[in-house]
Motif scaffolding. Structure first.
Motif, PDB file in Angstrom:
ATOM      1  N   SER A  57       0.916  -1.240   0.017  1.00 31.04           N
ATOM      2  CA  SER A  57      -0.074  -0.053   0.064  1.00 31.04           C
ATOM      3  C   SER A  57       0.928   1.214   0.040  1.00 31.04           C
ATOM      4  O   SER A  57       0.815   2.188  -0.859  1.00 31.04           O
ATOM      5  CB  SER A  57      -0.954  -0.059   1.291  1.00 31.04           C
ATOM      6  OG  SER A  57      -1.771  -0.952   1.259  1.00 31.04           O
ATOM      7  N   CYS A  58       1.836   1.293   0.803  1.00 25.87           N
ATOM      8  CA  CYS A  58       2.768   2.357   0.911  1.00 25.87           C
ATOM      9  C   CYS A  58       3.511   2.445  -0.626  1.00 25.87           C
ATOM     10  O   CYS A  58       3.934   3.553  -0.954  1.00 25.87           O
ATOM     11  CB  CYS A  58       3.743   2.447   2.138  1.00 25.87           C
ATOM     12  SG  CYS A  58       2.863   2.684   3.675  1.00 25.87           S
ATOM     13  N   PHE A  59       4.061   1.476  -0.917  1.00 30.27           N
ATOM     14  CA  PHE A  59       4.821   1.484  -2.140  1.00 30.27           C
ATOM     15  C   PHE A  59       3.751   2.043  -3.197  1.00 30.27           C
ATOM     16  O   PHE A  59       4.232   2.939  -3.945  1.00 30.27           O
ATOM     17  CB  PHE A  59       5.113   0.115  -2.679  1.00 30.27           C
ATOM     18  CG  PHE A  59       5.716  -0.056  -3.970  1.00 30.27           C
ATOM     19  CD1 PHE A  59       7.226   0.153  -4.210  1.00 30.27           C
ATOM     20  CD2 PHE A  59       4.914  -0.247  -5.149  1.00 30.27           C
ATOM     21  CE1 PHE A  59       7.668   0.185  -5.456  1.00 30.27           C
ATOM     22  CE2 PHE A  59       5.705  -0.179  -6.398  1.00 30.27           C
ATOM     23  CZ  PHE A  59       6.980  -0.057  -6.369  1.00 30.27           C
ATOM     24  N   LEU A  60       2.416   1.593  -3.349  1.00 32.28           N
ATOM     25  CA  LEU A  60       1.477   2.366  -4.366  1.00 32.28           C
ATOM     26  C   LEU A  60       1.410   3.760  -4.013  1.00 32.28           C
ATOM     27  O   LEU A  60       1.614   4.523  -5.152  1.00 32.28           O
ATOM     28  CB  LEU A  60       0.058   1.458  -4.439  1.00 32.28           C
ATOM     29  CG  LEU A  60      -0.737   2.291  -5.358  1.00 32.28           C
ATOM     30  CD1 LEU A  60      -0.490   2.071  -6.728  1.00 32.28           C
ATOM     31  CD2 LEU A  60      -2.091   1.472  -5.131  1.00 32.28           C
ATOM     32  N   GLY A  61       0.999   4.167  -2.913  1.00 34.07           N
ATOM     33  CA  GLY A  61       0.906   5.554  -2.534  1.00 34.07           C
ATOM     34  C   GLY A  61       2.201   6.444  -3.056  1.00 34.07           C
ATOM     35  O   GLY A  61       2.134   7.408  -3.356  1.00 34.07           O
ATOM     36  N   GLY A  62       3.367   5.932  -2.565  1.00 36.54           N
ATOM     37  CA  GLY A  62       4.546   6.462  -2.749  1.00 36.54           C
ATOM     38  C   GLY A  62       4.849   6.575  -4.283  1.00 36.54           C
ATOM     39  O   GLY A  62       5.540   7.756  -4.751  1.00 36.54           O
ATOM     40  N   PHE A  63       4.556   5.748  -5.091  1.00 35.49           N
ATOM     41  CA  PHE A  63       4.540   5.765  -6.635  1.00 35.49           C
ATOM     42  C   PHE A  63       3.501   6.700  -7.056  1.00 35.49           C
ATOM     43  O   PHE A  63       4.177   7.675  -8.024  1.00 35.49           O
ATOM     44  CB  PHE A  63       4.223   4.265  -7.313  1.00 35.49           C
ATOM     45  CG  PHE A  63       4.392   4.268  -8.629  1.00 35.49           C
ATOM     46  CD1 PHE A  63       5.742   4.132  -9.157  1.00 35.49           C
ATOM     47  CD2 PHE A  63       3.431   4.450  -9.582  1.00 35.49           C
ATOM     48  CE1 PHE A  63       5.978   3.951 -10.594  1.00 35.49           C
ATOM     49  CE2 PHE A  63       3.684   4.362 -10.906  1.00 35.49           C
ATOM     50  CZ  PHE A  63       4.903   4.060 -11.486  1.00 35.49           C
ATOM     51  N   LEU A  64       2.406   6.893  -6.742  1.00 36.43           N
ATOM     52  CA  LEU A  64       1.518   7.921  -7.256  1.00 36.43           C
ATOM     53  C   LEU A  64       1.823   9.278  -6.780  1.00 36.43           C
ATOM     54  O   LEU A  64       1.774  10.205  -7.525  1.00 36.43           O
ATOM     55  CB  LEU A  64       0.200   7.412  -6.571  1.00 36.43           C
ATOM     56  CG  LEU A  64      -0.570   6.367  -7.223  1.00 36.43           C
ATOM     57  CD1 LEU A  64      -1.923   6.088  -6.601  1.00 36.43           C
ATOM     58  CD2 LEU A  64      -0.753   6.461  -8.852  1.00 36.43           C
ATOM     59  N   LEU A  65       2.279   9.163  -5.517  1.00 37.03           N
ATOM     60  CA  LEU A  65       2.948  10.561  -5.206  1.00 37.03           C
ATOM     61  C   LEU A  65       4.174  11.036  -5.985  1.00 37.03           C
ATOM     62  O   LEU A  65       4.237  12.266  -6.157  1.00 37.03           O
ATOM     63  CB  LEU A  65       3.302  10.579  -3.722  1.00 37.03           C
ATOM     64  CG  LEU A  65       3.684  11.897  -3.131  1.00 37.03           C
ATOM     65  CD1 LEU A  65       2.796  13.039  -3.219  1.00 37.03           C
ATOM     66  CD2 LEU A  65       3.928  11.451  -1.203  1.00 37.03           C
ATOM     67  N   GLY A 117       6.874   3.375   0.947  1.00 39.98           N
ATOM     68  CA  GLY A 117       6.726   4.918   0.346  1.00 39.98           C
ATOM     69  C   GLY A 117       7.928   5.456  -0.643  1.00 39.98           C
ATOM     70  O   GLY A 117       7.801   5.580  -1.510  1.00 39.98           O
ATOM     71  N   MET A 118       9.171   5.282   0.153  1.00 40.10           N
ATOM     72  CA  MET A 118      10.321   5.683  -0.612  1.00 40.10           C
ATOM     73  C   MET A 118      10.606   4.940  -1.792  1.00 40.10           C
ATOM     74  O   MET A 118      11.171   5.612  -2.683  1.00 40.10           O
ATOM     75  CB  MET A 118      11.524   5.477   0.456  1.00 40.10           C
ATOM     76  CG  MET A 118      12.791   6.117  -0.218  1.00 40.10           C
ATOM     77  SD  MET A 118      14.163   5.975   1.114  1.00 40.10           S
ATOM     78  CE  MET A 118      14.378   4.340   1.190  1.00 40.10           C
TER      79      MET A 118
END
Length: 124
Positions: A57-65, A117-118
């Motif tokens: 989830s954090c990976f996807l959010g970080g990618f979109l961000l 996220g990173m």
């Protein structure tokens, strides 16, 4: 005026990334609950599944961000992971879950969220 527009774009990208991350979290947690209901899985497997869900989830959010901000993507990905974690702890406390699993588990979850996220931000 340009700086205000740029800051607004960053904040809007952060909110979009967080919403996407929480939507993915909700969907994957429901899928995990279905798997738990159908199969007899151990508590360790469930905990590992939850950690993987947080990471994805954090990976996807970080990618979109990262796609939205353009510069310093990895830093914004870490920020997304940290905000995701803080909101996760607030929502967990509000839901009355009571125990968070100890300081070691809380810290490892924080690091996992920030790392996801990173990584997403870096690959954006």
């Amino acid at each position: 005026m340009e700086k205000i527009r740029w800051n607004r774009r960053r904040i809007l990208s952060l909110v979009k990334g967080l919403l996407a991350a929480y939507a993915v979290t909700a969907g994957l947690l429901m899928l995990l609950a279905l798997v738990i209901l159908q199969l007899n899985v151990s508590e360790g497997t469930v905990a590992a599944g939850v950690m993987v869900i947080y990471l994805l989830s954090c990976f996807l959010g970080g990618f979109l961000l990262g796609k939205g901000v353009g510069k310093n993507k990895f830093l914004w990905g870490v920020i997304l992971g940290a905000v995701y974690f803080v909101l996760l702890m607030i929502l967990s406390a509000a839901a009355g879950s009571g125990s968070f699993g100890g300081a070691g588990r809380i810290f490892s979850t924080f690091l996992l969220c920030c790392a996801g996220g990173m990584a997403g931000g870096m690959l954006a």
